[in-house]
Design a protein around this motif. Structure first.
Motif, PDB file in Angstrom:
ATOM      1  N   PHE A  51      15.706  11.236   6.923  1.00  0.00           N
ATOM      2  CA  PHE A  51      15.223  12.282   7.979  1.00  0.00           C
ATOM      3  C   PHE A  51      13.551  12.309   7.683  1.00  0.00           C
ATOM      4  O   PHE A  51      13.107  11.988   8.946  1.00  0.00           O
ATOM      5  CB  PHE A  51      15.753  13.479   7.513  1.00  0.00           C
ATOM      6  N   VAL A  52      13.161  12.390   6.560  1.00  0.00           N
ATOM      7  CA  VAL A  52      11.777  12.243   6.207  1.00  0.00           C
ATOM      8  C   VAL A  52      11.116  10.933   6.907  1.00  0.00           C
ATOM      9  O   VAL A  52       9.986  11.071   7.656  1.00  0.00           O
ATOM     10  CB  VAL A  52      11.123  12.654   4.888  1.00  0.00           C
ATOM     11  N   TRP A  53      11.572   9.789   6.624  1.00  0.00           N
ATOM     12  CA  TRP A  53      10.980   8.682   6.856  1.00  0.00           C
ATOM     13  C   TRP A  53      11.090   8.583   8.655  1.00  0.00           C
ATOM     14  O   TRP A  53      10.279   7.905   9.010  1.00  0.00           O
ATOM     15  CB  TRP A  53      11.918   7.566   6.356  1.00  0.00           C
ATOM     16  N   LEU A  86      14.473  20.259  -4.771  1.00  0.00           N
ATOM     17  CA  LEU A  86      13.887  19.107  -4.738  1.00  0.00           C
ATOM     18  C   LEU A  86      12.798  18.901  -3.621  1.00  0.00           C
ATOM     19  O   LEU A  86      13.339  19.265  -2.341  1.00  0.00           O
ATOM     20  CB  LEU A  86      14.940  18.087  -4.770  1.00  0.00           C
ATOM     21  N   SER A  87      11.740  18.229  -3.936  1.00  0.00           N
ATOM     22  CA  SER A  87      10.745  18.380  -2.770  1.00  0.00           C
ATOM     23  C   SER A  87      10.198  16.816  -2.692  1.00  0.00           C
ATOM     24  O   SER A  87      10.041  16.291  -3.224  1.00  0.00           O
ATOM     25  CB  SER A  87       9.519  19.042  -3.258  1.00  0.00           C
ATOM     26  N   ILE A  88      10.282  16.469  -1.210  1.00  0.00           N
ATOM     27  CA  ILE A  88       9.926  15.241  -0.786  1.00  0.00           C
ATOM     28  C   ILE A  88       8.991  14.971  -0.026  1.00  0.00           C
ATOM     29  O   ILE A  88       9.177  15.751   1.321  1.00  0.00           O
ATOM     30  CB  ILE A  88      11.225  14.412  -0.281  1.00  0.00           C
ATOM     31  N   ASP A  89       7.716  14.370  -0.059  1.00  0.00           N
ATOM     32  CA  ASP A  89       6.516  14.313   0.901  1.00  0.00           C
ATOM     33  C   ASP A  89       6.277  12.993   1.220  1.00  0.00           C
ATOM     34  O   ASP A  89       5.950  12.222   0.248  1.00  0.00           O
ATOM     35  CB  ASP A  89       5.352  15.329   0.262  1.00  0.00           C
ATOM     36  N   VAL A  90       5.998  12.656   2.512  1.00  0.00           N
ATOM     37  CA  VAL A  90       5.158  11.361   2.610  1.00  0.00           C
ATOM     38  C   VAL A  90       3.858  11.721   3.379  1.00  0.00           C
ATOM     39  O   VAL A  90       3.855  12.468   4.155  1.00  0.00           O
ATOM     40  CB  VAL A  90       6.031  10.560   3.671  1.00  0.00           C
ATOM     41  N   PRO A 150      -2.947   3.628   3.828  1.00  0.00           N
ATOM     42  CA  PRO A 150      -2.244   3.902   2.488  1.00  0.00           C
ATOM     43  C   PRO A 150      -1.203   5.025   2.593  1.00  0.00           C
ATOM     44  O   PRO A 150      -1.566   5.829   3.336  1.00  0.00           O
ATOM     45  CB  PRO A 150      -3.422   3.984   1.508  1.00  0.00           C
ATOM     46  N   ILE A 151      -0.250   4.642   1.875  1.00  0.00           N
ATOM     47  CA  ILE A 151       0.997   5.751   2.106  1.00  0.00           C
ATOM     48  C   ILE A 151       1.358   6.204   0.692  1.00  0.00           C
ATOM     49  O   ILE A 151       1.490   5.359  -0.093  1.00  0.00           O
ATOM     50  CB  ILE A 151       2.148   5.349   2.801  1.00  0.00           C
ATOM     51  N   SER A 152       1.342   7.543   0.357  1.00  0.00           N
ATOM     52  CA  SER A 152       1.905   8.138  -0.945  1.00  0.00           C
ATOM     53  C   SER A 152       3.042   8.776  -0.640  1.00  0.00           C
ATOM     54  O   SER A 152       3.170   9.816   0.390  1.00  0.00           O
ATOM     55  CB  SER A 152       0.777   9.130  -1.616  1.00  0.00           C
ATOM     56  N   ILE A 153       4.309   8.556  -1.611  1.00  0.00           N
ATOM     57  CA  ILE A 153       5.403   9.180  -1.478  1.00  0.00           C
ATOM     58  C   ILE A 153       5.784  10.049  -2.533  1.00  0.00           C
ATOM     59  O   ILE A 153       5.495   9.590  -3.851  1.00  0.00           O
ATOM     60  CB  ILE A 153       6.769   8.280  -1.155  1.00  0.00           C
ATOM     61  N   TYR A 154       5.691  11.346  -2.492  1.00  0.00           N
ATOM     62  CA  TYR A 154       5.842  12.272  -3.732  1.00  0.00           C
ATOM     63  C   TYR A 154       7.473  12.798  -3.700  1.00  0.00           C
ATOM     64  O   TYR A 154       7.786  13.331  -2.650  1.00  0.00           O
ATOM     65  CB  TYR A 154       4.784  13.321  -3.747  1.00  0.00           C
ATOM     66  N   VAL A 155       7.934  12.788  -4.838  1.00  0.00           N
ATOM     67  CA  VAL A 155       9.240  13.486  -4.784  1.00  0.00           C
ATOM     68  C   VAL A 155       9.128  14.036  -6.397  1.00  0.00           C
ATOM     69  O   VAL A 155       8.735  13.561  -7.245  1.00  0.00           O
ATOM     70  CB  VAL A 155      10.230  12.296  -5.019  1.00  0.00           C
ATOM     71  N   ILE A 156       9.469  15.483  -6.110  1.00  0.00           N
ATOM     72  CA  ILE A 156       9.545  16.236  -7.480  1.00  0.00           C
ATOM     73  C   ILE A 156      10.460  17.215  -7.618  1.00  0.00           C
ATOM     74  O   ILE A 156      10.904  17.725  -6.409  1.00  0.00           O
ATOM     75  CB  ILE A 156       8.112  16.864  -7.375  1.00  0.00           C
ATOM     76  N   GLY A 213       0.784  -1.115   0.239  1.00  0.00           N
ATOM     77  CA  GLY A 213       0.144   0.016   0.143  1.00  0.00           C
ATOM     78  C   GLY A 213       1.031   1.330  -0.021  1.00  0.00           C
ATOM     79  O   GLY A 213       0.189   2.065   0.198  1.00  0.00           O
ATOM     80  N   ILE A 214       2.130   1.123  -0.419  1.00  0.00           N
ATOM     81  CA  ILE A 214       2.794   2.302  -0.402  1.00  0.00           C
ATOM     82  C   ILE A 214       3.114   2.720  -2.126  1.00  0.00           C
ATOM     83  O   ILE A 214       3.609   1.975  -2.617  1.00  0.00           O
ATOM     84  CB  ILE A 214       4.214   2.049   0.111  1.00  0.00           C
ATOM     85  N   THR A 215       2.868   3.817  -2.350  1.00  0.00           N
ATOM     86  CA  THR A 215       3.110   4.407  -3.856  1.00  0.00           C
ATOM     87  C   THR A 215       4.084   5.484  -3.622  1.00  0.00           C
ATOM     88  O   THR A 215       3.897   6.516  -3.171  1.00  0.00           O
ATOM     89  CB  THR A 215       1.755   4.695  -4.374  1.00  0.00           C
ATOM     90  N   LEU A 216       4.798   5.380  -4.695  1.00  0.00           N
ATOM     91  CA  LEU A 216       6.090   6.526  -4.922  1.00  0.00           C
ATOM     92  C   LEU A 216       5.523   7.099  -6.118  1.00  0.00           C
ATOM     93  O   LEU A 216       5.066   6.537  -7.058  1.00  0.00           O
ATOM     94  CB  LEU A 216       7.265   5.656  -5.066  1.00  0.00           C
ATOM     95  N   HIS A 217       5.238   8.389  -6.109  1.00  0.00           N
ATOM     96  CA  HIS A 217       4.883   9.300  -7.360  1.00  0.00           C
ATOM     97  C   HIS A 217       6.101  10.197  -7.542  1.00  0.00           C
ATOM     98  O   HIS A 217       6.394  10.920  -6.563  1.00  0.00           O
ATOM     99  CB  HIS A 217       3.874  10.166  -6.975  1.00  0.00           C
ATOM    100  N   TYR A 218       6.617  10.381  -8.581  1.00  0.00           N
ATOM    101  CA  TYR A 218       7.931  10.877  -8.862  1.00  0.00           C
ATOM    102  C   TYR A 218       7.851  11.871 -10.205  1.00  0.00           C
ATOM    103  O   TYR A 218       7.406  11.434 -11.343  1.00  0.00           O
ATOM    104  CB  TYR A 218       9.061  10.238  -8.608  1.00  0.00           C
ATOM    105  N   LEU A 219       8.542  12.896 -10.162  1.00  0.00           N
ATOM    106  CA  LEU A 219       8.331  13.780 -11.323  1.00  0.00           C
ATOM    107  C   LEU A 219      10.042  14.480 -11.585  1.00  0.00           C
ATOM    108  O   LEU A 219      10.141  15.470 -10.801  1.00  0.00           O
ATOM    109  CB  LEU A 219       7.301  14.637 -11.122  1.00  0.00           C
TER     110      LEU A 219
END
Lengths: 438, 445
Positions: free
Chosen positions: B128-130, B35-39, B215-221, B21-27
């Motif tokens: 760090f974020v995790w 660089l932006s990282i969000d959980v 459910p967890i979404s990880i966004y990296v952009i 249930g963990i999805t990585l979305h990256y751009l």
């Protein structure tokens, strides 16, 4: 059309950013190409703000005093034209327009996906073609009165304004940018024209454009549009500033229905600077404030652990004719915190700052300098302001790298307790039929 | 950790399923300097847990196992070139979303200043974020009591302090009234009363339980986003409890609380200079329904822009307000008009706002209004592509509420809306609630 042959190209190789500057018919023009961005942005900044309440027009040579708030009033009315209202005209082009007045500048801006040339032409018309009627000036007074009331109801805004009012005894920075409900009643169509004629002239104006366009095309477009305005060469009038004493006013306590008291401490900087020295002063004092009140500071740790507050806000603002530093905080015990702030300043004056802390904060400033380029408008505002003191955005970046501990410590004289005031906003504690709980 | 790249064609983000249930979305995109990282942890709103969970990001920001104090965290961020940490709780529709994130200057722009390689900076940022999400500073299996109490106090003050922004507060109160106690309509912090009942041990236990099931979404952009993807391919996402096979279902309860019958009215008094009046109009149109683009037109024509009816009529023609505008709440299907006015003008402004809605119902919408609004909406949507935050939030919202995938797709839909479509939606607009935050006590009763 007079296109200055001297083209300035400011370049930062690592950031891969370039700003092209030139002068067109007296107007300073800057272009920041931003590849891959959708938004195209333009801003015209006039070096005329709420501080310019007294001046000597070039034609009469006699001092004129105008009501506080008139620069802001003028900004509101510049969107009204004989043919209608300019906000709607921008919307018809797909552009979103806005404007703001500060102490030293008035700026007009838009951003758009399409019709950039037409919107730029319209922006020039907004700034350089005034149209005022007695009726529309009268109607605007009630709108601005509502704006003044809105800010009066914002504790943070009120706190800052009251601090400046007490910190400066004569300089017009002590006055509200929008004026007062009384002062705006004195504004007339004739006074608006007088201010416009004197200050909205090419030599007092900058234009900044940013977006994914070819810089040569953008500069040519600007040159064509400016030429069509047929602006006459002119110089702004002499600005009159009263002599500001070193002394400051009293501390201020205000009653407002705030859930937690607010404290603001301000220091008047009497060490006047200009040019690169002013820039260095601003960077130095800001870094000092960060070292003393930032989240990594020992003071913040104590304040946070004791549950007194969970953040400080702080800044230094310097201009050739005035400067001040400020620290603000929302706290359960403003009197205790006030003492802690002054004690911390004294401690740093006695013991200095740790070189490791300093180096870490230099990295922070460097990082902030890099990421500011993700914000078109901030870069433009910075560039236009810095160009007026002979500097530019990239020289600010290089200056951060050159900062040393001695420069930082030299900023400490700004934080002199004898030239400080404190403002506290707190509730009166009376029971009233307050809003329902959340 | 196992990852599968799916790459949906209708999404501007590339995606990779990291399992459980963990999805990585990256751009990956070089135009930005950051660089932006969000959980994002997505949790179905549970009335009895909202308050405790809303404290979690605050407590995380007070220290992790590796960086146990605020000062340690701050120094770490400063070392990372002034990186900015995010830790907050919000609602997206009925779902409570707990976010942990970091924005760092893109390593490729740091030049010779970089201490260590790009991958080192990126891995430190993600770890760090995790840690913020999963390894907060604990003592004896609970948040340290003194930290918990301080953060509860600050949290309470922050909530009560919302009143310092009167228009925002008025909107919250309006939605509060409309929700009539339905837990789906509660704000991200739940209620102040619930905040008083939570404790440090139960809060940690609740969080680690939720963390194993949500459910967890990880966004990296941004530039170097692929560095994060590479890093994640060898990184074990650690959890205090193993991830459950039975994940929470966030698609089950996406309906908003029902809007009450009639016109609900509520008034509060707070001494000041300006009265704020908020009016909610129900439209019956929600995220995911085909009429959504027409509803956005209604919002835009009525009050979403400076060319809109309210700006023109309430402010420019009648001089009654500095601000009189609207916003849309697409989850609840509401258009909310907010005006800052003199207390004595309340009835007049209400009459004018209702009058403008009635005008729209009758088709009093000029071609210029249609086209200006169309261009304004398209501009608003397409310029989202310039903002990392806007892109992430739109994608997250779509994950939860459904609807049109990308700003471009919604802009395309906007282009096809006709005046008849707008009038049809406008004809469904019905005043459902009026909330007034009055500034003058002497005018009451």
């Amino acid at each position: 059309m007079q296109l200055d042959k001297q083209r300035t190209i400011l370049r930062h190789d690592i950031l891969k950013e370039e700003i092209h500057g030139t002068v067109i018919d007296g107007i300073k023009v800057f272009v920041l190409p931003k590849r891959g961005f959708r938004r195209k942005y333009a801003e015209i900044s006039v070096r005329y703000g709420s501080n310019d309440n007294a001046f000597i027009p070039n034609d009469t040579g006699e001092q004129v005093n105008v009501p506080p708030g008139i620069a802001h009033f003028l900004e509101h009315k510049m969107f009204e034209k004989q043919w209608g209202e300019a906000f709607s005209a921008f919307a018809g082009l797909g552009a979103s327009a806005n404007a703001y007045t500060a102490n030293n500048y008035t700026s007009y801006l838009f951003w758009t996906l399409e019709n950039f040339p037409k919107a730029l032409e319209l922006l020039m018309e907004v700034v350089f073609s005034p149209y005022f009627t007695d009726e529309s000036v009268e109607k605007e007074k009630s709108i601005i009165a509502q704006e003044i009331r809105m800010y009066q109801d914002q504790p943070g805004s009120r706190l800052f304004k009251e601090t400046l009012s007490s910190l400066f005894l004569r300089h017009p920075v002590r006055l509200d940018i929008a004026g007062t409900e009384d002062s705006i009643q004195q504004v007339t169509k004739e006074l608006l024209y007088l201010c416009h004629t004197n200050f909205y002239c090419s030599a007092n104006t900058s234009l900044y454009m940013a977006g994914d366009f070819d810089r040569e095309e953008a500069l040519t477009l600007a040159a064509e549009i400016i030429a069509r305005r047929d602006l006459k060469p002119c110089q702004p009038p002499a600005r009159i500033r009263p002599e500001e004493p070193e002394e400051v006013g009293d501390n201020v306590r205000i009653t407002m229905p705030v859930p937690t008291p607010l404290l603001q401490i301000g220091w008047k900087d009497v060490n006047r600077k200009d040019g690169r020295e002013l820039l260095l002063r601003e960077a130095s004092v800001n870094m000092l404030l960060e070292l003393m009140f930032g989240r990594s500071s020992s003071l913040f740790r104590r304040v946070n652990e004791e549950g007194l507050a969970d953040r400080f806000s702080f800044s230094y603002e310097g201009w050739p004719d005035y400067g001040f530093a400020g620290v603000g905080v929302e706290t359960t015990d403003p009197d205790k915190l006030m003492g802690m702030v002054f004690d911390e300043v004294d401690r740093v004056k006695r013991s200095g700052v740790d070189s490791k802390d300093f180096e870490r904060l230099k990295r922070t400033l460097l990082g902030r300098f890099i990421t500011v380029f993700d914000s078109f408008d901030t870069v433009g505002q910075l560039q236009m302001r810095l160009s007026d003191i002979g500097e530019d955005v990239f020289s600010y970046g290089s200056m951060i790298k050159e900062l040393d501990l001695d420069a930082i410590m030299s900023g400490l004289d700004c934080l002199d307790g004898r030239r400080s005031v404190a403002t506290i906003i707190a509730d009166d504690g009376k029971r009233r039929s307050g809003p329902s709980s959340l | 950790m196992q990852s599968t790249t799916t790459g949906k064609p209708d999404d501007i983000f590339k995606t990779a399923e990291l399992g459980h249930g963990i999805t990585l979305h990256y751009l990956p995109e070089t135009k930005w300097k950051a660089l932006s990282i969000d959980v994002f942890c997505k949790i179905p709103a549970m009335a009895d847990k909202l308050a405790a969970l809303s404290l979690v990001p605050r407590l995380a920001a007070r220290g992790t196992e590796a960086l146990p104090t605020v000062q340690d965290i701050s120094r770490f961020l400063e070392d990372m070139y002034g990186a900015v940490m995010s830790a907050d709780a919000r609602k997206v529709g009925p779902i409570q979303v707990i976010r942990f994130g970091i924005d760092i200057p893109s390593p490729s722009h740091l030049g010779q200043d970089t201490s260590g390689s790009y991958s080192s900076l990126v891995s430190r940022a993600f770890s760090f974020v995790w840690d913020l999400a999963t390894r907060p500073k604990l003592r004896d299996g609970a948040y340290p009591q003194e930290v918990f109490e301080v953060e509860r106090d600050e949290h309470r003050r922050a909530i009560i302090g919302l009143i310092n922004n009167r228009p925002y507060y008025a909107t919250i109160r309006l939605l509060h009234e409309i929700s009539q106690g339905d837990p789906r309509g509660l704000p991200a912090w739940g209620t102040l009363a619930d905040l008083e009942t939570v404790n440090s041990r139960d809060t940690w236990n609740t969080w680690k339980q939720v963390l194993s099931q949500c459910p967890i979404s990880i966004y990296v952009i941004g530039d170097c986003a692929e560095e994060v993807v590479r890093f994640l391919s060898n990184y074990e996402l650690w959890f205090p409890y193993d991830r459950s096979e039975q994940l929470m279902d966030i698609s089950k309860e996406v309906d908003p609380p029902p809007v009450p019958e009639g016109v609900l009215r509520a008034v509060d008094f707070l001494p000041g200079e300006q009265t704020v009046q908020c009016m909610a109009f129900g439209t019956g149109i929600r995220e995911g329904t085909p009429e959504l683009p027409a509803m956005l037109f209604c919002d835009g024509i009525l009050g979403g822009f400076p060319h809109s009816k309210l700006f023109t009529v309430v402010r420019e023609q009648h001089g009654l307000a500095y601000f009189s505008d609207t916003s849309s709440n697409t989850w609840r299907g509401l258009i909310i008009a907010t005006s800052g006015i003199s207390d004595a003008d309340r009835e007049e402004v209400e009459r004018l706002v209702v009058g403008q809605v009635e005008a729209m119902k009758k088709g009093d919408i000029s071609d210029k209004e249609m086209e200006s609004t169309r261009m304004g909406l398209v501009r608003r949507l397409m310029t989202e592509g310039d903002s990392q935050t806007a892109l992430v939030m739109r994608s997250l919202s779509r994950e939860i509420l459904g609807g049109i995938a990308t700003p471009q797709a919604l802009a395309d839909a906007i282009l096809t809306v006709t005046k008849e479509d707008v009038v049809k939606v406008a004809s469904q607009m019905e005043l459902k609630a009026v909330y007034t935050l009055r500034a003058k006590e002497d005018a009451i009763g």
